[in-house]
Design an enzyme around this catalytic site. Structure first.
Site, short mmCIF file in Angstrom:
data_model
loop_
_atom_site.label_atom_id
_atom_site.label_comp_id
_atom_site.label_asym_id
_atom_site.label_seq_id
_atom_site.Cartn_x
_atom_site.Cartn_y
_atom_site.Cartn_z
N ASN A 97 -43.32 -64.58 -55.52
CA ASN A 97 -44.71 -64.64 -55.28
C ASN A 97 -45.11 -63.38 -55.72
OD1 ASN A 97 -47.56 -65.36 -54.59
ND2 ASN A 97 -46.46 -66.95 -53.56
N HIS A 140 -29.76 -44.57 -47.77
CA HIS A 140 -29.25 -42.95 -47.31
C HIS A 140 -28.89 -42.27 -46.02
CE1 HIS A 140 -32.79 -42.19 -50.44
NE2 HIS A 140 -33.22 -43.94 -49.70
N ALA A 180 -42.21 -65.02 -46.09
CA ALA A 180 -43.34 -63.86 -46.28
C ALA A 180 -43.13 -62.45 -45.57
CB ALA A 180 -44.47 -64.00 -46.48
N THR A 189 -29.84 -57.89 -42.14
CA THR A 189 -28.54 -56.03 -42.09
C THR A 189 -27.60 -57.16 -42.47
OG1 THR A 189 -28.63 -56.46 -39.35
CG2 THR A 189 -30.58 -55.17 -40.96
N ARG A 208 -30.12 -72.13 -37.03
CA ARG A 208 -29.63 -73.50 -36.68
C ARG A 208 -28.99 -74.07 -38.43
NH1 ARG A 208 -33.13 -77.22 -38.74
NH2 ARG A 208 -34.94 -76.68 -39.69
#
Length: 211
Positions: free
Chosen positions: A84, A114, A141, A164, A182
């Site tokens: 999208n 960095h 989104a 992460t 879940r």
């Protein structure tokens, strides 16, 4: 080893190197041209995507604008991938996306990082780590996927999540930092949203999809 050679090794390098930036500018021009193609010119869009991407399968659809550090030169899409508006691919090194994966608006997939040490950042050093996203994922989104992350197949990443660390297959994961909420289970075969039931005929049609 040149700075260009370090792009895909994970080593620290200087991204403002002349060889790197010259190639990057050429790729960004192609991306600029892609984003200006009118929606009615679907065949031209499809042809340009094959020129842009390192690899792209059949049936992919991308809603412009598309953003990419290297004009998708290091991006590998399978077949039937949907993106999208405002997908951002920080493809300083490779990004791999499996078949049938969907990106909601404003998703960022980043491979560039960095150093934490201020002295190294001040000198402009950077490193790149590849990202792997499995088959048939749904990335919600505004999700952010960080360098070096692997996401397994069939997984849903909730809107606004910051990924992460690696996320396994067949789970719903949400949050900042993104964590498993879940597993995808039997209830998901009965309901598609809250108390909204799935028509069994839809599953039969889905199974006939050649993808």
């Amino acid at each position: 080893m040149s700075e260009w050679d370090k792009l895909h090794t994970g080593e620290l390098y200087l991204p403002n190197d002349e060889e790197v930036t010259l190639y990057q500018r050429q790729r960004l021009q192609l991306l600029w041209d892609f984003n200006l193609i009118p929606p009615s010119e679907t065949q031209r869009r499809e042809a340009m995507m094959k020129e842009l991407f390192c690899e792209i399968g059949e049936g992919c659809y991308i809603e412009p604008p598309l953003r990419s550090n290297f004009g998708c030169a290091h991006v590998h899409f399978g077949s039937y991938v949907y993106a999208n508006f405002n997908l951002t691919l920080v493809d300083d090194t490779h990004i791999y996306v499996g078949d049938c994966t969907m990106f909601a608006p404003n998703v960022v997939v980043a491979t560039a990082g960095h150093p934490i040490l201020p002295e190294l950042r001040e000198k402009g050093y950077q490193y790149n780590m590849p990202v792997y996203i499995g088959r048939n994922c749904w990335i919600g989104a505004g999700a952010l996927i960080m360098p070096g992350v692997r996401i397994g197949c069939n997984t849903v990443i909730g809107a606004g999540s910051v990924v992460t660390r690696d996320i396994p297959s067949d789970v719903v994961a949400v949050g900042n930092p993104c964590r498993i909420l879940r597993k995808i289970g039997e209830r998901d075969r009965e309901f598609y949203f809250k108390d909204r039931r799935i028509d069994p005929n839809f599953l039969e049609v889905q199974n006939e999809n050649p993808a």
